[in-house]
Scaffold this motif. Structure first.
Motif, mmCIF file in Angstrom:
data_model
loop_
_atom_site.group_PDB
_atom_site.id
_atom_site.type_symbol
_atom_site.label_atom_id
_atom_site.label_comp_id
_atom_site.label_asym_id
_atom_site.label_seq_id
_atom_site.Cartn_x
_atom_site.Cartn_y
_atom_site.Cartn_z
ATOM 1 N N PHE A 87 0.859 -0.984 -0.033
ATOM 2 C CA PHE A 87 0.062 -0.032 -0.036
ATOM 3 C C PHE A 87 0.702 1.170 0.102
ATOM 4 O O PHE A 87 2.310 1.097 0.359
ATOM 5 C CB PHE A 87 -0.772 0.074 1.437
ATOM 6 C CG PHE A 87 -0.112 -0.353 2.609
ATOM 7 C CD1 PHE A 87 0.589 0.873 3.169
ATOM 8 C CD2 PHE A 87 0.107 -1.515 3.149
ATOM 9 C CE1 PHE A 87 1.361 0.683 4.255
ATOM 10 C CE2 PHE A 87 0.654 -1.710 4.026
ATOM 11 C CZ PHE A 87 1.374 -0.697 4.474
ATOM 12 N N ALA A 89 0.052 5.483 0.602
ATOM 13 C CA ALA A 89 -0.910 7.057 0.493
ATOM 14 C C ALA A 89 -0.172 8.042 -0.698
ATOM 15 O O ALA A 89 0.952 7.741 -0.776
ATOM 16 C CB ALA A 89 -1.057 7.528 1.917
ATOM 17 N N LYS A 95 -2.523 14.519 6.521
ATOM 18 C CA LYS A 95 -2.296 13.731 7.664
ATOM 19 C C LYS A 95 -3.438 12.666 8.167
ATOM 20 O O LYS A 95 -4.523 13.548 8.032
ATOM 21 C CB LYS A 95 -1.732 14.530 8.865
ATOM 22 C CG LYS A 95 -0.416 15.109 8.661
ATOM 23 C CD LYS A 95 0.459 14.367 9.299
ATOM 24 C CE LYS A 95 1.890 15.440 9.186
ATOM 25 N NZ LYS A 95 3.090 14.540 9.341
ATOM 26 N N GLY A 96 -3.213 11.648 8.487
ATOM 27 C CA GLY A 96 -4.389 10.757 8.987
ATOM 28 C C GLY A 96 -4.907 9.971 7.802
ATOM 29 O O GLY A 96 -5.525 9.080 7.926
ATOM 30 N N THR A 97 -4.311 10.294 6.482
ATOM 31 C CA THR A 97 -4.868 9.266 5.345
ATOM 32 C C THR A 97 -4.408 7.967 5.607
ATOM 33 O O THR A 97 -5.326 7.102 5.236
ATOM 34 C CB THR A 97 -4.330 10.005 3.973
ATOM 35 O OG1 THR A 97 -5.028 11.261 4.074
ATOM 36 C CG2 THR A 97 -4.923 9.346 2.778
ATOM 37 N N ARG A 99 -3.904 6.172 8.059
ATOM 38 C CA ARG A 99 -4.582 5.383 9.118
ATOM 39 C C ARG A 99 -6.086 5.029 8.500
ATOM 40 O O ARG A 99 -6.623 3.801 8.629
ATOM 41 C CB ARG A 99 -4.834 6.265 10.394
ATOM 42 C CG ARG A 99 -5.417 5.450 11.500
ATOM 43 C CD ARG A 99 -5.424 5.955 12.746
ATOM 44 N NE ARG A 99 -5.943 5.073 13.818
ATOM 45 C CZ ARG A 99 -5.474 4.254 14.372
ATOM 46 N NH1 ARG A 99 -4.103 3.670 13.941
ATOM 47 N NH2 ARG A 99 -5.970 3.185 15.365
ATOM 48 N N GLN A 121 4.873 -6.870 5.127
ATOM 49 C CA GLN A 121 6.352 -6.682 5.281
ATOM 50 C C GLN A 121 6.894 -5.382 5.077
ATOM 51 O O GLN A 121 6.299 -4.773 4.260
ATOM 52 C CB GLN A 121 7.136 -7.753 4.119
ATOM 53 C CG GLN A 121 6.986 -9.076 4.240
ATOM 54 C CD GLN A 121 7.809 -9.915 3.530
ATOM 55 O OE1 GLN A 121 8.497 -9.406 2.325
ATOM 56 N NE2 GLN A 121 7.884 -11.067 3.755
ATOM 57 N N ASN A 126 11.961 1.560 7.225
ATOM 58 C CA ASN A 126 10.558 2.055 7.065
ATOM 59 C C ASN A 126 9.833 2.469 8.209
ATOM 60 O O ASN A 126 8.750 1.723 8.830
ATOM 61 C CB ASN A 126 9.777 1.354 5.966
ATOM 62 C CG ASN A 126 8.618 1.929 5.494
ATOM 63 O OD1 ASN A 126 8.272 3.115 5.789
ATOM 64 N ND2 ASN A 126 8.034 1.626 4.581
ATOM 65 N N SER A 129 5.729 2.854 8.321
ATOM 66 C CA SER A 129 5.140 1.512 7.782
ATOM 67 C C SER A 129 5.242 0.601 9.212
ATOM 68 O O SER A 129 4.196 -0.219 9.379
ATOM 69 C CB SER A 129 5.704 0.618 6.782
ATOM 70 O OG SER A 129 5.057 -0.160 6.567
ATOM 71 N N LYS A 131 5.384 1.389 12.492
ATOM 72 C CA LYS A 131 4.514 2.090 13.540
ATOM 73 C C LYS A 131 2.812 1.943 12.979
ATOM 74 O O LYS A 131 2.166 1.441 13.861
ATOM 75 C CB LYS A 131 4.825 3.548 13.432
ATOM 76 C CG LYS A 131 4.009 4.234 14.756
ATOM 77 C CD LYS A 131 4.849 5.738 14.586
ATOM 78 C CE LYS A 131 4.055 6.644 15.839
ATOM 79 N NZ LYS A 131 4.825 7.999 15.595
#
Ligand code: COA
Length: 171
Positions: A87, A89, A95-97, A99, A121, A126, A129, A131
């Motif tokens: 994935f 964004a 910000k928040g996208t 999540r 993975q 990274n 990713s 977190k």
């Protein structure tokens, strides 16, 4: 980001190719991928044609208020509803996208697809990713030591897994 705006996941279509390629080739996305060369539209189109014809792949675009803001690939890798995902964004997404994208993808994986387990993975550098997976409730299941060579250095790969039975209670 205003979490009241409507979000949805929809299948990626040919009209998304250039936008998704723009995200994929952005230096801040490309640096976290296993293949880091700039991808041509031709290579990207061939990839899309092949994967979108394969029922084991779900190529999805994440939208907020009808604006495409991310890409998700869910790939069934084993019988019994076991899949991995990739994935990103949009680099300029509010910000928040991330999540929201993650929550929508997990709903799709476990409710729409009825998967048993989703695996991710992340390259050890990274941090976002790693977190992100932890915040969504994934468990770190292992480390593949020096599993990725970027042409100059070896990097560890962290493996994450989330069972349907663990979602959404711990995300
Ligand atoms: C991986 C990815 C989707 C994760 O998304 P994300 O960065 O967690 O996205 P969010 O927008 O939800 O969060 C960004 C930051 O804003 C914060 N944030 C979330 N909602 C917020 C809000 N409403 N207001 C202000 N800040 C907010 C988050 O806590 C996060 O802070 P942090 O960096 O300290 O954790 C994204 O980083 C990405 O596309 N990376 C490049 C591609 C990639 O690495 N893909 C995965 C390969 S394994």
């Amino acid at each position: 980001m205003d979490s009241l705006l409507p979000t949805r996941l929809r299948p990626m279509v040919t009209a998304d190719l250039e936008q998704v390629l723009g995200w994929r080739n952005h230096p801040e996305i490309r640096r976290y991928m296993y293949t880091q060369h700039p991808i041509s539209l031709e290579e990207h189109s061939r990839w899309f044609e092949k994967k979108s014809a394969d029922p084991d792949y779900h190529l999805l675009v994440f939208e907020v208020d009808a604006t495409p803001l991310g890409f998700i690939n869910i790939h069934k890798i084993a019988p019994g509803g076991i899949a991995d995902w990739g994935f990103y964004a949009a680099p300029d997404a509010p910000k928040g996208t991330g999540r929201q994208l993650g929550q929508a993808a997990l709903h799709y994986a476990f409710v729409t697809c009825g998967l048993h387990k989703l695996c991710g993975q992340a390259l050890a550098f990274n941090a976002s990713s790693i977190k992100f997976h932890r915040n969504l409730g994934f468990t770190q299941e292992g480390i593949l030591r020096q599993q990725h060579f970027d042409g100059q250095h070896y990097h560890d790969v962290l493996c994450f897994g989330l069972l349907a039975s663990e979602w959404p209670s711990n995300s």
